[in-house]
Design a protein around this motif. Structure first.
Motif, mmCIF file in Angstrom:
data_model
loop_
_atom_site.group_PDB
_atom_site.id
_atom_site.type_symbol
_atom_site.label_atom_id
_atom_site.label_comp_id
_atom_site.label_asym_id
_atom_site.label_seq_id
_atom_site.Cartn_x
_atom_site.Cartn_y
_atom_site.Cartn_z
ATOM 1 N N VAL A 7 40.078 18.409 98.436
ATOM 2 C CA VAL A 7 40.411 17.955 97.102
ATOM 3 C C VAL A 7 39.696 19.013 96.134
ATOM 4 C CG1 VAL A 7 40.814 16.250 95.382
ATOM 5 C CG2 VAL A 7 41.049 15.591 97.845
ATOM 6 N N GLN A 8 40.419 19.356 95.148
ATOM 7 C CA GLN A 8 39.741 20.068 93.797
ATOM 8 C C GLN A 8 40.237 19.476 92.902
ATOM 9 O OE1 GLN A 8 37.706 22.569 94.467
ATOM 10 N NE2 GLN A 8 37.587 22.185 96.338
ATOM 11 N N HIS A 11 50.355 9.970 88.688
ATOM 12 C CA HIS A 11 51.557 10.541 89.683
ATOM 13 C C HIS A 11 50.887 11.517 90.523
ATOM 14 C CE1 HIS A 11 51.249 13.999 86.898
ATOM 15 N NE2 HIS A 11 51.732 14.661 87.932
ATOM 16 N N ALA A 12 51.639 11.486 91.770
ATOM 17 C CA ALA A 12 51.183 12.109 92.736
ATOM 18 C C ALA A 12 52.437 12.733 93.326
ATOM 19 C CB ALA A 12 50.414 11.469 93.872
ATOM 20 N N THR A 13 52.591 14.037 93.229
ATOM 21 C CA THR A 13 53.697 14.859 93.682
ATOM 22 C C THR A 13 53.666 15.627 94.792
ATOM 23 O OG1 THR A 13 54.655 14.816 91.405
ATOM 24 C CG2 THR A 13 55.796 16.298 92.794
ATOM 25 N N PHE A 14 54.224 15.389 95.933
ATOM 26 C CA PHE A 14 54.269 16.448 96.875
ATOM 27 C C PHE A 14 54.850 17.539 96.686
ATOM 28 C CE2 PHE A 14 52.807 12.520 99.075
ATOM 29 C CZ PHE A 14 52.276 12.806 99.983
ATOM 30 N N LYS A 15 54.517 18.890 96.634
ATOM 31 C CA LYS A 15 54.871 20.045 96.283
ATOM 32 C C LYS A 15 55.365 20.443 97.517
ATOM 33 C CE LYS A 15 54.117 20.221 91.960
ATOM 34 N NZ LYS A 15 55.232 20.361 90.875
ATOM 35 N N ASP A 16 54.848 20.070 98.768
ATOM 36 C CA ASP A 16 55.360 20.414 99.986
ATOM 37 C C ASP A 16 54.488 19.235 100.799
ATOM 38 O OD1 ASP A 16 52.832 21.832 101.212
ATOM 39 O OD2 ASP A 16 53.374 23.436 99.803
ATOM 40 N N PRO A 17 54.851 19.332 102.376
ATOM 41 C CA PRO A 17 53.936 17.944 102.924
ATOM 42 C C PRO A 17 52.558 18.345 102.817
ATOM 43 C CG PRO A 17 56.017 19.199 104.214
ATOM 44 C CD PRO A 17 55.909 20.161 102.992
ATOM 45 N N THR A 29 50.759 19.631 100.327
ATOM 46 C CA THR A 29 50.014 19.867 98.966
ATOM 47 C C THR A 29 50.416 18.631 98.052
ATOM 48 O OG1 THR A 29 50.429 22.432 99.559
ATOM 49 C CG2 THR A 29 49.642 21.543 97.031
ATOM 50 N N ILE A 30 49.654 17.921 97.558
ATOM 51 C CA ILE A 30 49.594 17.055 96.431
ATOM 52 C C ILE A 30 49.136 17.355 95.132
ATOM 53 C CG2 ILE A 30 49.629 14.433 95.838
ATOM 54 C CD1 ILE A 30 48.878 14.033 98.881
ATOM 55 N N GLN A 31 50.051 17.567 94.284
ATOM 56 C CA GLN A 31 49.587 17.581 92.681
ATOM 57 C C GLN A 31 49.289 16.363 92.056
ATOM 58 O OE1 GLN A 31 51.572 20.623 90.736
ATOM 59 N NE2 GLN A 31 50.123 20.572 88.876
ATOM 60 N N TRP A 32 48.273 15.908 91.590
ATOM 61 C CA TRP A 32 48.074 14.413 91.111
ATOM 62 C C TRP A 32 47.313 14.619 89.462
ATOM 63 C CZ3 TRP A 32 42.941 13.268 90.784
ATOM 64 C CH2 TRP A 32 42.345 13.919 91.510
ATOM 65 N N LYS A 33 47.474 13.412 88.811
ATOM 66 C CA LYS A 33 46.853 13.307 87.495
ATOM 67 C C LYS A 33 46.834 11.812 87.395
ATOM 68 C CE LYS A 33 46.615 14.657 82.744
ATOM 69 N NZ LYS A 33 47.010 15.167 81.741
ATOM 70 N N ARG A 87 45.116 19.460 99.306
ATOM 71 C CA ARG A 87 45.437 20.298 100.369
ATOM 72 C C ARG A 87 45.259 19.803 101.683
ATOM 73 N NH1 ARG A 87 44.605 23.891 96.146
ATOM 74 N NH2 ARG A 87 46.366 24.914 95.292
ATOM 75 N N ARG A 88 46.120 19.686 102.495
ATOM 76 C CA ARG A 88 46.120 19.010 103.918
ATOM 77 C C ARG A 88 45.445 20.089 104.980
ATOM 78 N NH1 ARG A 88 49.073 14.912 106.142
ATOM 79 N NH2 ARG A 88 50.725 15.295 104.761
ATOM 80 N N ARG A 89 44.069 19.470 105.442
ATOM 81 C CA ARG A 89 43.635 20.510 106.389
ATOM 82 C C ARG A 89 44.056 20.025 107.699
ATOM 83 N NH1 ARG A 89 38.110 19.456 106.725
ATOM 84 N NH2 ARG A 89 37.910 20.904 108.291
#
Length: 181
Positions: free
Chosen positions: A52-53, A147-153, A155-159, A178-180
């Motif tokens: 998480v960044q 919100h938490a949006t799955f950009k792909d399985p 990667t989550i972009q959230w605020k 980003r999933r490790r």
């Protein structure tokens, strides 16, 4: 007024922390039960370990924060529990995420090592946008939107934005997970 507010927070934190202590001792499962509901399959999207960044914009000054967060099923695959590594700002947190079969709503509770605990407003899942969205109700003494949006399985972009009743920011966070694994 402040002592009443502090006492209320203490009671709230203790009431939430007691189940968390019990849950922490439970064995974890790798995935939801085979007959998992559609709601459990949505929650399962978070399962795994994430790098998480994030940026904390409020309270000021802005601060970059990085950490790892691992989500695992517990209690026979009914609850998704997460725990973070020690964050770059020194903090650490844990969450519980589940679908409440009685209220027919998603539930999400955050516990912070600093003694803070908060149940977020019930979120709503939008399948078309792959977004989980939280909004407090009109009668809430504070305003919470996230919100938490799955950009792909992976990667989550959230605020997440929490404001007082006057609209002053209490906490504003945004980031990418980003999933490790």
């Amino acid at each position: 007024m402040n002592s009443h507010r502090s006492a209320s927070r203490f009671i709230f934190v203790v009431s939430l922390a007691m189940p968390a202590a019990v849950l922490a001792a439970e064995p974890k499962t790798a995935a939801p039960p085979p007959a998992a509901s559609a709601e459990a399959r949505i929650i399962d999207k978070w399962r795994g370990t994430w790098s998480v960044q994030s940026t904390r914009h409020a309270p000021k000054p802005a601060q970059e924060i990085s950490y790892e967060e691992t989500f695992e099923w517990t209690l026979d695959g009914r609850f998704l529990r997460s725990e973070t590594s020690r964050k770059s700002d020194g903090g650490k947190s844990m969450t519980m995420f589940w679908f409440d079969v009685f209220t027919k709503s998603y539930r999400f509770v955050v516990f912070d090592a600093g003694g803070f605990a908060l149940e977020l407003p019930p979120p709503v899942w939008d399948e078309a946008t792959q977004t989980m969205e939280w909004k407090s109700g009109r009668l809430s003494p504070t305003d919470y939107k996230a919100h938490a949006t799955f950009k792909d399985p992976d990667t989550i972009q959230w605020k997440s934005m929490w404001q007082d009743w006057k609209g002053n920011p209490i906490l504003v966070l945004e980031g990418v997970s980003r999933r490790r694994r």
